[in-house]
Write a protein that holds these residues in place. Sequence first.
Motif, mmCIF file in Angstrom:
data_model
loop_
_atom_site.group_PDB
_atom_site.id
_atom_site.type_symbol
_atom_site.label_atom_id
_atom_site.label_comp_id
_atom_site.label_asym_id
_atom_site.label_seq_id
_atom_site.Cartn_x
_atom_site.Cartn_y
_atom_site.Cartn_z
ATOM 1 N N GLY A 1 12.463 -15.134 -25.669
ATOM 2 C CA GLY A 1 12.510 -13.814 -25.064
ATOM 3 C C GLY A 1 13.632 -13.633 -24.066
ATOM 4 N N HIS B 1 10.808 -13.692 -18.377
ATOM 5 C CA HIS B 1 9.604 -13.980 -19.157
ATOM 6 C C HIS B 1 8.504 -14.599 -18.301
ATOM 7 C CE1 HIS B 1 11.897 -17.583 -18.842
ATOM 8 N NE2 HIS B 1 11.230 -18.301 -19.713
ATOM 9 N N ALA C 1 5.046 -18.178 -18.490
ATOM 10 C CA ALA C 1 4.608 -17.045 -19.304
ATOM 11 C C ALA C 1 3.320 -17.340 -20.059
ATOM 12 C CB ALA C 1 5.717 -16.652 -20.278
#
Length: 361
Positions: free
Chosen positions: A17, A43, A105
């Motif tokens: 990400g 993230h 995350a």
Amino acid sequence: MTAPGAVAAPDGSVDIGVAWHHGDPLGEQRTAQRDAIVVDRSHRFVIAIPGDERLTWLHTISSQHVAALPDGKSAENLSLDINGRVEHHFVQTDLGGVTWIDTEADRGPALLAFLKKMVFWSKAEPRDGNELAVLSILGPKAASVLDAVGTSAPVGVYDAHALPGGGFVRRMPWPTEDSFDLLVPREHLAAWWTKLTDAGATPAGTWAFEALRVEAVRPRIGLDTDEKTIPHEVRWIGGPDEHGAVHLEKGCYRGQETVARVHNLGKPPRHLVLLHLDGSAEALPEPGDPVTAGGRAVGRVGTVVNHHELGPIALALVKRNVPAGTELVAGPSAASIDPDSIVDDNAPQAGREAVNRLRGK
């Protein structure tokens, strides 16, 4: 990932990400040592905790002494299970009547659920705080970059102050001596990235951040820890002044018995070390691969990364009785322990000395 030249992290990475690098991963590391880089770490999962009793409440359910954390101060903290094993590592900052927490995350939702479950009658209201996103600036010229965008750099480690337009900036003790996290409004993330790069920060990816973190022998939960890890094994013992996450003189919390017993009477079974890996091997190890000596398992591999000066390196949890000069194999690669990464923890323990005195020794 929308920045020109951004390269995505490989499949299976915990940093999916955000950008892995921006075209020159080793050069980005070198720039962090002489200039300034900015790394997108948006993230990371962010939690907000308003409420008048947020600090005293958090103090009772975590390992760090945060009951009287001043406004504009930060600390690293842990949530342990009943056996003293690490479940969560997070950084918290108290500012303007709110405690902000950021963590990995993949672990953030579970940490938020745990915090909500533990509130009971306290005046604390943990909620999703992902309206803020994390950017990190590293390097000796990082403070100059911050000055150029209209905010001064915090002077003391873990100090924090508000940013114009929302969010805050805090100083961290790792992965380099000049490291700052900016938690900025997520809707302004791209604008902040542009401001920082226009002010002289070189775009860099998580590869550079991770290489510098491994060089500094700073653990990352889930990569450098497993379900059995206790804080002593991975250098998380100590208050904020010691850049630790477990205060040894605070009141009761879950897992404290194990922390106190190991500190006063025992030694951790493993310790975190830096491994140098054989760069000529056909492949590098993966996190979780075994570390062996003479065919016998003596540890596990954590973060693996290519460093601009050291070549392929890794963090590993290795049994304490394995000497630094031992020939090791980490996954498919020959490996050796960096002797400078071993912390001398053989000082006499207060609890053990007290027991010996009682026994007349």
